[in-house]
Design a protein around this motif. Structure first.
Motif, PDB file in Angstrom:
ATOM      1  N   GLN A  52      62.274  42.243  39.750  1.00  0.00           N
ATOM      2  CA  GLN A  52      63.008  43.412  39.250  1.00  0.00           C
ATOM      3  C   GLN A  52      62.152  44.213  38.255  1.00  0.00           C
ATOM      4  O   GLN A  52      62.090  45.441  38.305  1.00  0.00           O
ATOM      5  CB  GLN A  52      64.304  42.957  38.593  1.00  0.00           C
ATOM      6  N   ARG A  53      61.443  43.463  37.389  1.00  0.00           N
ATOM      7  CA  ARG A  53      60.616  44.159  36.378  1.00  0.00           C
ATOM      8  C   ARG A  53      59.500  44.939  37.050  1.00  0.00           C
ATOM      9  O   ARG A  53      59.233  46.099  36.726  1.00  0.00           O
ATOM     10  CB  ARG A  53      60.055  43.141  35.403  1.00  0.00           C
ATOM     11  N   ASP A  54      58.834  44.309  38.040  1.00  0.00           N
ATOM     12  CA  ASP A  54      57.690  44.967  38.649  1.00  0.00           C
ATOM     13  C   ASP A  54      58.118  46.151  39.512  1.00  0.00           C
ATOM     14  O   ASP A  54      57.406  47.173  39.596  1.00  0.00           O
ATOM     15  CB  ASP A  54      56.919  43.969  39.498  1.00  0.00           C
ATOM     16  N   THR A  55      59.305  46.059  40.200  1.00  0.00           N
ATOM     17  CA  THR A  55      59.756  47.215  41.011  1.00  0.00           C
ATOM     18  C   THR A  55      60.091  48.391  40.107  1.00  0.00           C
ATOM     19  O   THR A  55      59.782  49.549  40.431  1.00  0.00           O
ATOM     20  CB  THR A  55      60.971  46.826  41.849  1.00  0.00           C
ATOM     21  N   TYR A  56      60.726  48.119  38.974  1.00  0.00           N
ATOM     22  CA  TYR A  56      60.983  49.195  38.000  1.00  0.00           C
ATOM     23  C   TYR A  56      59.673  49.793  37.511  1.00  0.00           C
ATOM     24  O   TYR A  56      59.551  51.025  37.336  1.00  0.00           O
ATOM     25  CB  TYR A  56      61.785  48.679  36.825  1.00  0.00           C
ATOM     26  N   GLN A  57      58.694  48.923  37.296  1.00  0.00           N
ATOM     27  CA  GLN A  57      57.409  49.409  36.771  1.00  0.00           C
ATOM     28  C   GLN A  57      56.731  50.297  37.815  1.00  0.00           C
ATOM     29  O   GLN A  57      56.119  51.316  37.467  1.00  0.00           O
ATOM     30  CB  GLN A  57      56.502  48.244  36.396  1.00  0.00           C
ATOM     31  N   VAL A  58      56.808  49.907  39.118  1.00  0.00           N
ATOM     32  CA  VAL A  58      56.203  50.736  40.172  1.00  0.00           C
ATOM     33  C   VAL A  58      56.835  52.134  40.175  1.00  0.00           C
ATOM     34  O   VAL A  58      56.130  53.158  40.226  1.00  0.00           O
ATOM     35  CB  VAL A  58      56.380  50.057  41.544  1.00  0.00           C
ATOM     36  N   HIS A  59      58.163  52.169  40.111  1.00  0.00           N
ATOM     37  CA  HIS A  59      58.846  53.468  40.108  1.00  0.00           C
ATOM     38  C   HIS A  59      58.478  54.272  38.874  1.00  0.00           C
ATOM     39  O   HIS A  59      58.235  55.487  38.938  1.00  0.00           O
ATOM     40  CB  HIS A  59      60.363  53.245  40.183  1.00  0.00           C
ATOM     41  N   ALA A  60      58.420  53.606  37.711  1.00  0.00           N
ATOM     42  CA  ALA A  60      58.107  54.313  36.471  1.00  0.00           C
ATOM     43  C   ALA A  60      56.687  54.840  36.496  1.00  0.00           C
ATOM     44  O   ALA A  60      56.432  55.983  36.081  1.00  0.00           O
ATOM     45  CB  ALA A  60      58.294  53.366  35.276  1.00  0.00           C
ATOM     46  N   LEU A  61      55.730  54.040  36.966  1.00  0.00           N
ATOM     47  CA  LEU A  61      54.341  54.501  37.012  1.00  0.00           C
ATOM     48  C   LEU A  61      54.200  55.710  37.923  1.00  0.00           C
ATOM     49  O   LEU A  61      53.516  56.690  37.587  1.00  0.00           O
ATOM     50  CB  LEU A  61      53.433  53.360  37.497  1.00  0.00           C
ATOM     51  N   LEU A  62      54.843  55.670  39.092  1.00  0.00           N
ATOM     52  CA  LEU A  62      54.725  56.799  40.019  1.00  0.00           C
ATOM     53  C   LEU A  62      55.438  58.042  39.473  1.00  0.00           C
ATOM     54  O   LEU A  62      54.967  59.182  39.655  1.00  0.00           O
ATOM     55  CB  LEU A  62      55.294  56.394  41.380  1.00  0.00           C
ATOM     56  N   SER A  63      56.581  57.853  38.777  1.00  0.00           N
ATOM     57  CA  SER A  63      57.297  59.003  38.194  1.00  0.00           C
ATOM     58  C   SER A  63      56.443  59.660  37.129  1.00  0.00           C
ATOM     59  O   SER A  63      56.307  60.899  37.082  1.00  0.00           O
ATOM     60  CB  SER A  63      58.624  58.543  37.594  1.00  0.00           C
ATOM     61  N   GLN A  64      55.842  58.858  36.251  1.00  0.00           N
ATOM     62  CA  GLN A  64      54.990  59.405  35.197  1.00  0.00           C
ATOM     63  C   GLN A  64      53.756  60.067  35.792  1.00  0.00           C
ATOM     64  O   GLN A  64      53.315  61.122  35.331  1.00  0.00           O
ATOM     65  CB  GLN A  64      54.577  58.301  34.216  1.00  0.00           C
ATOM     66  N   ALA A  65      53.190  59.446  36.844  1.00  0.00           N
ATOM     67  CA  ALA A  65      52.016  60.035  37.473  1.00  0.00           C
ATOM     68  C   ALA A  65      52.372  61.377  38.119  1.00  0.00           C
ATOM     69  O   ALA A  65      51.606  62.348  38.033  1.00  0.00           O
ATOM     70  CB  ALA A  65      51.445  59.072  38.523  1.00  0.00           C
ATOM     71  N   ALA A  66      53.550  61.454  38.743  1.00  0.00           N
ATOM     72  CA  ALA A  66      53.971  62.716  39.377  1.00  0.00           C
ATOM     73  C   ALA A  66      54.162  63.811  38.336  1.00  0.00           C
ATOM     74  O   ALA A  66      53.736  64.954  38.527  1.00  0.00           O
ATOM     75  CB  ALA A  66      55.256  62.485  40.161  1.00  0.00           C
ATOM     76  N   ALA A  67      54.780  63.486  37.201  1.00  0.00           N
ATOM     77  CA  ALA A  67      54.974  64.480  36.145  1.00  0.00           C
ATOM     78  C   ALA A  67      53.640  64.945  35.613  1.00  0.00           C
ATOM     79  O   ALA A  67      53.424  66.152  35.363  1.00  0.00           O
ATOM     80  CB  ALA A  67      55.831  63.897  35.024  1.00  0.00           C
ATOM     81  N   GLY A  68      52.702  64.019  35.403  1.00  0.00           N
ATOM     82  CA  GLY A  68      51.384  64.387  34.889  1.00  0.00           C
ATOM     83  C   GLY A  68      50.633  65.259  35.862  1.00  0.00           C
ATOM     84  O   GLY A  68      49.995  66.245  35.472  1.00  0.00           O
ATOM     85  N   VAL A  69      50.684  64.914  37.167  1.00  0.00           N
ATOM     86  CA  VAL A  69      49.989  65.724  38.168  1.00  0.00           C
ATOM     87  C   VAL A  69      50.599  67.118  38.250  1.00  0.00           C
ATOM     88  O   VAL A  69      49.893  68.130  38.392  1.00  0.00           O
ATOM     89  CB  VAL A  69      50.041  65.009  39.532  1.00  0.00           C
ATOM     90  N   ARG A  70      51.926  67.199  38.143  1.00  0.00           N
ATOM     91  CA  ARG A  70      52.581  68.508  38.161  1.00  0.00           C
ATOM     92  C   ARG A  70      52.129  69.333  36.968  1.00  0.00           C
ATOM     93  O   ARG A  70      51.855  70.519  37.074  1.00  0.00           O
ATOM     94  CB  ARG A  70      54.101  68.313  38.152  1.00  0.00           C
ATOM     95  N   GLY A  71      52.035  68.719  35.789  1.00  0.00           N
ATOM     96  CA  GLY A  71      51.554  69.453  34.616  1.00  0.00           C
ATOM     97  C   GLY A  71      50.125  69.892  34.781  1.00  0.00           C
ATOM     98  O   GLY A  71      49.747  71.006  34.381  1.00  0.00           O
ATOM     99  N   TYR A  72      49.306  69.082  35.400  1.00  0.00           N
ATOM    100  CA  TYR A  72      47.912  69.454  35.625  1.00  0.00           C
ATOM    101  C   TYR A  72      47.836  70.611  36.608  1.00  0.00           C
ATOM    102  O   TYR A  72      47.038  71.534  36.450  1.00  0.00           O
ATOM    103  CB  TYR A  72      47.141  68.237  36.166  1.00  0.00           C
ATOM    104  N   ALA A  73      48.712  70.568  37.639  1.00  0.00           N
ATOM    105  CA  ALA A  73      48.694  71.655  38.626  1.00  0.00           C
ATOM    106  C   ALA A  73      49.102  72.975  38.000  1.00  0.00           C
ATOM    107  O   ALA A  73      48.599  74.036  38.382  1.00  0.00           O
ATOM    108  CB  ALA A  73      49.612  71.293  39.792  1.00  0.00           C
ATOM    109  N   LEU A  74      50.033  72.956  37.028  1.00  0.00           N
ATOM    110  CA  LEU A  74      50.504  74.183  36.408  1.00  0.00           C
ATOM    111  C   LEU A  74      49.553  74.689  35.344  1.00  0.00           C
ATOM    112  O   LEU A  74      49.387  75.914  35.171  1.00  0.00           O
ATOM    113  CB  LEU A  74      51.886  73.960  35.809  1.00  0.00           C
ATOM    114  N   THR A  75      48.889  73.777  34.580  1.00  0.00           N
ATOM    115  CA  THR A  75      48.080  74.196  33.420  1.00  0.00           C
ATOM    116  C   THR A  75      46.586  74.021  33.654  1.00  0.00           C
ATOM    117  O   THR A  75      45.777  74.686  33.014  1.00  0.00           O
ATOM    118  CB  THR A  75      48.446  73.369  32.188  1.00  0.00           C
ATOM    119  N   GLY A  76      46.213  73.098  34.561  1.00  0.00           N
ATOM    120  CA  GLY A  76      44.795  72.841  34.784  1.00  0.00           C
ATOM    121  C   GLY A  76      44.152  72.012  33.676  1.00  0.00           C
ATOM    122  O   GLY A  76      42.924  71.864  33.646  1.00  0.00           O
ATOM    123  N   GLN A  77      44.945  71.484  32.772  1.00  0.00           N
ATOM    124  CA  GLN A  77      44.395  70.670  31.663  1.00  0.00           C
ATOM    125  C   GLN A  77      44.305  69.196  32.096  1.00  0.00           C
ATOM    126  O   GLN A  77      45.264  68.623  32.613  1.00  0.00           O
ATOM    127  CB  GLN A  77      45.289  70.792  30.431  1.00  0.00           C
TER     128      GLN A  77
END
Length: 651
Positions: A52-77
């Motif tokens: 249960q802990r690791d499945t939550y962690q997989v979802h959390a890592l991918l969610s954070q990675a998606a938000a970061g990539v979206r911010g990079y796509a919008l700002t280029g930073q």
């Protein structure tokens, strides 16, 4: 019970030990299996939590990675790409842990779908990053970026739904596993109680068997042992076949044997007392620890003159004369206590006051613990032996005096004979000077006079030498002498004598020059005497040999010949004065019978040794070897000895 009592102690001991041990091992085994089952159940619970802990962690890592990539796509930073980098680093080990932890088939199917979604999401995020970094055509890039973002948003939503499915299934499995842990714990507690009860019952059974099979009978044996020590009758035990039963039977036989031995010992002590009491040649009696007479036998009564009723209880110093009574008895007691026994010879006193020479031995008597219990005293009358020794001593002194008188007589006689003999030889030499003016018969007479005179003078000189040695007045000039020099000179002087006998004379010198300590004139006299004997008595041989070699710290000089040798029966008399061995067969050989005796005395006075050994070259009694040792001045330098020097007597 009789069957159990007859079993050997080894089997009983095995049963006593086996019952509790079997119960203990059974309890331990059951506890081990229960503990193992509980551990497995708890491990399943922990694994469900980890999934249960690791499945939550997989979802959390991918969610954070998606938000970061979206911010990079919008700002280029680039700072927005850090969650993406973390996801790329953490996702592979997390997915590997999930792959290893998931064992349920239903969850495994959902995990396969999750892996596909995770791979698709990671690929999509990577494509968004690449699109955001490149291309000069901004319109086409934004359009592609929008498409990728929308596609990844759909993947992330599906991934979240898949994670929820896995979480629900694992929750169901977790509840089932918790129920299993509770069930295992309940059975574990019940099993522990049963094991404790069985252990208690087994211990009680073992104690009962031990008490009935061993302890009760051992107590009876203990009581019998005390009765045995007291000499009383033993209690009967059932004739059981185990070791305790056999021990009881042997104890009964030992009791009967001890009683028989006590009877025999009593009879033996009585016989010993009768024997000691009847011994008449030895005074054998006992003293107490203070030295007072405690027993008295017939021998003591005969030797000392006291009756038992007169001496018992008196101190044994009554047997000593007044001059030793104050100190010698106590000294003997102290020596016996210190050394175990004390022996003495001296004057003792009888009851009537007369003295006798006694040999006395006092022995300390101690018990098994070493405590002094008294003394045993043995006295023997040695007066007759002492008188015999005195007579022998007197006879020896008389013999020594006679020998000295003989020596003095020989010395005076030799001196008295030498004066007229010198005159005879002097006038004979004058006649020899005018021999050419004499007639033939007169020349022969002069020759006989000189020959007889010289022989008589040699005899007188030998007598003087022997008398001087016996009187201790023979002075030797001990000095260092080269062994080769001594042998060479002896060979040169003895050569004419040997050649005159028609024999060959050989000389073997030692390999190394050494120095001996001797009187040169006397050592030469001994060597020439041996050479002269070999030349004189070698009637059948052809050669005489003179040799020398080093033997340890001494030098050996040997004179050998290949003549008839000496009869074995005559060898012990070789060095006896005036004893000419085999004279009846050697009438043509001149001699006085003093040469070898004088040589032996001279060699021994120079701290040497002389001897004889027959040679066996061609047959029994063939050849003779005379040898004598002289001490070396200094040890020979170390070298390997030859074969001849390994045997001081030759071959």
């Amino acid at each position: 019970m009789r069957f159990w009592a007859d079993r050997p102690l080894a089997i009983k001991g095995l049963v006593f030990i086996a019952i509790p041990l079997a119960i203990l091992f059974g309890a331990l085994a059951s506890l081990y299996f229960a503990s193992t089952a509980e551990e497995r159940a708890e491990a399943d619970v922990r694994r469900a939590f980890a999934i249960q802990r690791d499945t939550y962690q997989v979802h959390a890592l991918l969610s954070q990675a998606a938000a970061g990539v979206r911010g990079y796509a919008l700002t280029g930073q680039d700072r927005f790409l850090e969650p993406f980098s973390v996801a790329e680093r953490e996702l592979p080990p997390t997915m590997e842990r999930l792959d290893e932890a998931i064992e349920d088939p239903g969850v495994r199917q959902e995990f396969v779908v999750l892996e596909q979604l995770v791979d698709a999401k990671r690929q999509g995020l990577g494509d968004i990053v690449r699109v955001s970094r490149g291309g000069s055509d901004l319109a086409s890039s934004r359009e592609a970026l929008e498409q990728e973002l929308n596609a990844n948003r759909d993947v992330l939503e599906r991934l979240g739904s898949q994670v929820d499915v896995i979480q629900r299934k694992e929750a169901v499995l977790l509840d089932q596993r918790r129920e299993r842990v509770d069930d295992v714990r309940s059975r574990f507690l019940a099993l522990t109680g049963i094991s404790a009860l069985l252990g208690l019952l087994g211990s009680v059974a073992a104690v009962y068997l031990f008490s009935t099979g061993i302890v009760r009978r051992v107590r009876v044996l203990e009581g019998n042992a005390e009765r045995l020590a007291q000499g009383a009758e033993l209690d009967d035990l059932p004739e059981e076949a185990d070791e305790i039963g056999r021990l009881a039977q042997r104890l009964g036989r030992a009791s009967a044997l001890l009683r028989a031995r006590e009877k025999d010992l009593s009879e033996s002590e009585e016989r010993f007392r009768l024997v000691v009491d009847r011994v008449s040649d030895y005074g054998i009696f006992a003293l107490d620890t203070e030295g007072n007479v405690a027993t008295w036998n017939l021998g003591a009564e005969r030797i000392k003159g006291w009756q038992a009723s007169e001496i018992l209880g008196r101190h044994f110093s009554s047997f000593y004369p007044p001059e030793t009574r104050e100190f010698l008895p106590q000294r003997m007691i102290e020596r016996a206590i210190r050394d175990g026994s004390a022996e003495d010879e001296g004057w003792r006193v009888r009851r009537d006051g007369t003295r006798f020479w006694a040999n006395v031995v006092i022995t300390a008597l101690r018990d098994g613990e070493g405590t002094l219990r008294g003394f045993a005293k043995v006295t023997r009358d040695m007066s007759e032996r002492r008188r015999t020794e005195e007579e022998l001593r007197s006879a020896r002194e008389e013999a020594i005096a006679a020998s000295r008188a003989k020596t003095a007589f020989l010395s005076r006689t030799s001196h008295e004979l030498r004066t007229p003999m010198n005159a005879i030889l002097g006038f004979g030499q004058l006649l020899e000077i005018d021999e050419e003016h004499l007639e033939t018969q007169h020349r022969s007479a002069v020759t006989q006079i000189m020959k007889a005179g010289r022989h008589l003078l040699s005899l007188i000189n030998d007598l003087l030498d022997i008398s001087s040695i016996e009187a201790g007045a023979n002075e030797l000039a001990i000095e260092p002498i080269g062994l080769r020099e001594l042998l060479t000179e002896a060979h040169a002087i003895g050569l004419p004598l040997v050649e005159q006998a028609g024999l060959a004379f050989t000389l073997d010198l030692p390999e190394h020059e050494v120095t001996v300590l001797a009187d040169k004139r006397r050592a030469m006299q001994v060597a020439l005497n041996l050479i002269g004997n070999s030349a004189k008595y070698n009637r059948t041989g052809k050669t005489v040999r003179l040799s020398g070699r080093v033997e340890g710290s001494t030098a050996m000089i040997e004179v050998e010949d290949d003549g008839p040798g000496i009869e074995p029966a005559n060898i012990p008399r070789l060095f006896t004065a005036f004893d000419r061995l085999g004279e009846q067969g050697r009438s043509a050989a001149e001699g006085t019978g003093l040469g070898l005796a004088l040589s032996k005395s001279l060699v021994e006075s120079m701290k040497g040794e002389i001897g004889y050994q027959p040679l066996t070259v061609s047959g029994p009694q063939s050849g003779a070897r005379f040898w004598f040792f002289l001490p070396l001045e200094a040890p020979l330098p170390e070298h390997e000895p030859d074969d001849a020097s390994k045997n001081p007597q030759g071959s």
